[in-house]
Design a protein around this motif. Structure first.
Motif, mmCIF file in Angstrom:
data_model
loop_
_atom_site.group_PDB
_atom_site.id
_atom_site.type_symbol
_atom_site.label_atom_id
_atom_site.label_comp_id
_atom_site.label_asym_id
_atom_site.label_seq_id
_atom_site.Cartn_x
_atom_site.Cartn_y
_atom_site.Cartn_z
ATOM 1 N N ARG A 290 0.709 -1.166 0.035
ATOM 2 C CA ARG A 290 -0.019 -0.243 0.134
ATOM 3 C C ARG A 290 1.030 1.310 -0.033
ATOM 4 N NH1 ARG A 290 0.041 2.230 5.036
ATOM 5 N NH2 ARG A 290 0.320 0.893 7.039
ATOM 6 N N PRO A 291 0.368 2.399 -0.500
ATOM 7 C CA PRO A 291 1.115 3.727 -0.301
ATOM 8 C C PRO A 291 1.541 4.003 1.056
ATOM 9 C CG PRO A 291 -1.008 3.793 -1.441
ATOM 10 C CD PRO A 291 -1.019 2.659 -0.985
ATOM 11 N N PHE A 292 2.834 4.438 1.352
ATOM 12 C CA PHE A 292 3.072 4.983 2.624
ATOM 13 C C PHE A 292 4.099 6.188 2.247
ATOM 14 C CE2 PHE A 292 5.605 4.760 6.628
ATOM 15 C CZ PHE A 292 4.644 3.872 7.259
ATOM 16 N N SER A 293 3.488 7.216 2.920
ATOM 17 C CA SER A 293 4.035 8.561 2.752
ATOM 18 C C SER A 293 5.242 8.833 3.386
ATOM 19 C CB SER A 293 3.083 9.574 2.940
ATOM 20 O OG SER A 293 2.734 9.919 4.476
ATOM 21 N N LEU A 294 5.909 9.917 3.038
ATOM 22 C CA LEU A 294 6.960 10.428 3.818
ATOM 23 C C LEU A 294 6.703 10.885 5.170
ATOM 24 C CD1 LEU A 294 10.141 11.018 4.023
ATOM 25 C CD2 LEU A 294 9.720 13.329 2.898
ATOM 26 N N THR A 295 5.449 11.541 5.102
ATOM 27 C CA THR A 295 4.885 12.022 6.589
ATOM 28 C C THR A 295 4.654 10.666 7.526
ATOM 29 O OG1 THR A 295 3.945 13.877 5.494
ATOM 30 C CG2 THR A 295 3.000 13.281 7.565
ATOM 31 N N ASP A 296 4.148 9.608 6.579
ATOM 32 C CA ASP A 296 3.823 8.520 7.601
ATOM 33 C C ASP A 296 5.210 7.869 8.323
ATOM 34 O OD1 ASP A 296 1.186 8.432 6.921
ATOM 35 O OD2 ASP A 296 1.597 7.300 5.378
ATOM 36 N N LEU A 297 6.266 8.042 7.294
ATOM 37 C CA LEU A 297 7.553 7.648 8.163
ATOM 38 C C LEU A 297 8.183 8.351 8.898
ATOM 39 C CD1 LEU A 297 10.020 5.570 7.364
ATOM 40 C CD2 LEU A 297 10.959 7.058 5.810
ATOM 41 N N ARG A 298 8.099 9.715 8.512
ATOM 42 C CA ARG A 298 8.769 10.649 9.635
ATOM 43 C C ARG A 298 8.064 10.261 10.877
ATOM 44 N NH1 ARG A 298 7.831 15.024 7.027
ATOM 45 N NH2 ARG A 298 9.791 14.966 5.880
ATOM 46 N N ASN A 299 6.833 10.610 10.908
ATOM 47 C CA ASN A 299 5.954 10.513 12.071
ATOM 48 C C ASN A 299 6.187 9.071 12.863
ATOM 49 O OD1 ASN A 299 4.987 13.023 11.680
ATOM 50 N ND2 ASN A 299 3.038 12.473 10.824
ATOM 51 N N GLY A 300 6.054 8.229 12.184
ATOM 52 C CA GLY A 300 6.266 6.730 12.562
ATOM 53 C C GLY A 300 7.724 6.616 13.305
ATOM 54 N N ALA A 301 8.423 7.190 12.822
ATOM 55 C CA ALA A 301 10.122 6.743 13.251
ATOM 56 C C ALA A 301 9.902 7.791 14.558
ATOM 57 C CB ALA A 301 11.017 7.709 12.307
ATOM 58 N N ALA A 302 9.323 8.930 14.697
ATOM 59 C CA ALA A 302 9.286 9.646 15.752
ATOM 60 C C ALA A 302 8.553 8.995 17.039
ATOM 61 C CB ALA A 302 8.709 11.137 15.587
ATOM 62 N N ASP A 303 7.531 8.445 16.742
ATOM 63 C CA ASP A 303 6.521 8.019 17.706
ATOM 64 C C ASP A 303 6.793 6.496 18.073
ATOM 65 O OD1 ASP A 303 5.111 6.610 15.865
ATOM 66 O OD2 ASP A 303 3.287 8.086 15.850
ATOM 67 N N GLY A 304 7.459 5.799 17.263
ATOM 68 C CA GLY A 304 7.823 4.362 17.464
ATOM 69 C C GLY A 304 7.057 3.677 16.619
ATOM 70 N N THR A 305 6.044 3.896 15.758
ATOM 71 C CA THR A 305 5.211 3.035 15.157
ATOM 72 C C THR A 305 6.021 2.321 13.922
ATOM 73 O OG1 THR A 305 4.139 4.916 14.141
ATOM 74 C CG2 THR A 305 3.071 3.781 15.913
ATOM 75 N N VAL A 306 6.878 3.098 13.409
ATOM 76 C CA VAL A 306 7.743 2.529 12.376
ATOM 77 C C VAL A 306 8.992 2.063 13.149
ATOM 78 C CG1 VAL A 306 9.479 3.171 10.414
ATOM 79 C CG2 VAL A 306 7.205 3.974 10.502
ATOM 80 N N THR A 307 9.299 0.822 13.092
ATOM 81 C CA THR A 307 10.359 0.205 14.026
ATOM 82 C C THR A 307 11.669 -0.041 13.213
ATOM 83 O OG1 THR A 307 9.402 -1.928 13.828
ATOM 84 C CG2 THR A 307 9.133 -0.686 15.784
#
Length: 368
Positions: A290-307
């Motif tokens: 599925r699509p995954f935006s740069l915003t999703d990546l940046r925010n996920g890295a910040a809050d730990g949802t992207v590991t």
């Protein structure tokens, strides 16, 4: 098994009278690098409208002689593939999912208006070249392999924008050392705001030289900014959606146990990408395209949802991505070191390729 036994077209071998001396070959194999050295032979075939595929052969490696008007030099009608041959501990030599490469080669040919090479032709040419140059396949330890490069180009001498009517197919090979000679480390990607890799209806899904030539400026931009490679976004505007990392497909691991990768269409259908998706369940990950935006990546890295984030491709197999830079923001993923899933998936794929673990998917193809 011979071509006659399989019903495939034959690629008769003419052995070179001037092979690389054994001692020199051993020196090369001790530290081959990548793309620097080549084996003694090459496979070749020719296509014309009247005769179809013909002049199949394995012969001594030699330069091509092309007319200055050869269509490939002016209109870039060309495609290629990349796969590896692996030596197992018992000395046998295997390919990994070569049928996938053969089918993708045919799709690339269709997109570039080149004649499609039958899968049997592709497999036989690769097998016969590997058999002829089996001494060039590195030993199993150390992640060495024989990199095999099939390619096809418009060799007709003419100037004019139309599909060529004389096409040359060839396969060359060269030994490759371990991609991470000093151990698996994470890389940093430059998020390009200037360049996109491909657009809808373009050649992004084809493995053609023009895609790679167009990537060089972005790669140079990444290096100028202290990064190892480039992260391409799509052309949706704003932060955009993730597409590819230089020459590799992208994966994102989430804290919810998802293994997310961009869907196909404008990106390359990578063999390693397909392999990782097939293995996801073995690592308690749910594969999601599925699509995954740069915003999703940046925010996920910040809050730990992207590991974890990693890239997948033939050369490196799996490359951990631990940091990102862009004109507006820099950020890291996890603790800025390769993640546990990344390393485990990489090790498992290598174990299959080198015969250290059972191949339950039937992906290995014996050559010798």
């Amino acid at each position: 098994m011979s071509p006659a036994e399989t019903g495939r077209p034959a690629y008769p071998l003419t052995r070179t009278t001037g092979p690389v001396p054994e001692e020199a070959r051993r020196d090369i194999l001790s530290d081959p690098g990548f793309g620097k050295h080549f084996t003694d032979h090459m496979a070749t075939a020719v296509w014309t409208p009247d005769n179809g595929w013909h002049e199949r052969r394995v012969e001594p490696l030699a330069p091509y002689s092309l007319h200055p008007s050869a269509a490939v030099l002016h209109y870039a009608q060309e495609i290629f593939e990349g796969l590896k041959a692996y030596r197992h501990a018992d000395g046998s030599i295997w390919l990994f999912r070569p049928g996938f490469n053969a089918r993708r080669f045919a799709r690339s040919a269709e997109r570039l208006a080149l004649p499609q090479l039958p899968e049997e032709d592709f497999l036989t040419s690769v097998e016969e070249l590997v058999r002829a140059d089996r001494a060039w396949v590195p030993e199993a330890e150390g992640e060495g392999s024989l990199y095999v490069r099939p390619f096809m180009f418009a060799s007709e001498a003419f100037l004019g924008v139309r599909p060529a009517e004389h096409v040359t197919y060839s396969v060359i090979a060269g030994p490759a050392g371990p991609y991470f000679s000093g151990g698996v480390t994470g890389i940093t990607l430059w998020v390009s705001g200037e360049y996109t890799r491909a657009g809808r209806g373009g050649t992004g899904a084809a493995k053609c030289g023009g895609n790679y030539a167009g990537s060089l400026a972005a790669q140079m931009e990444a290096r100028r900014n202290g990064c190892d490679q480039v992260l391409y976004l799509d052309d949706t505007g704003g932060d955009g959606n993730l597409e590819e990392s230089g020459t590799m497909n992208l994966f994102v691991v989430t804290s919810a146990g998802e293994l997310v990768t961009p869907g196909l269409g404008t990106i390359l259908d990578g063999l390693t990408r397909d392999t990782v998706l097939a293995l996801a369940d073995d690592f308690d990950l749910t594969p999601v395209e599925r699509p995954f935006s740069l915003t999703d990546l940046r925010n996920g890295a910040a809050d730990g949802t992207v590991t974890e984030v990693f890239a997948a491709g033939t050369a490196a197999v799996i490359t951990p991505i631990t940091a990102f830079k862009s004109p507006t923001a820099d950020f890291t993923v996890g603790n800025a070191t390769p993640g546990k899933h990344t390393l485990a998936i990489r090790e498992h794929i290598l174990d299959i390729q080198y015969g250290r673990t059972p191949d339950t998917h039937g992906w290995l193809h014996r050559v010798v």
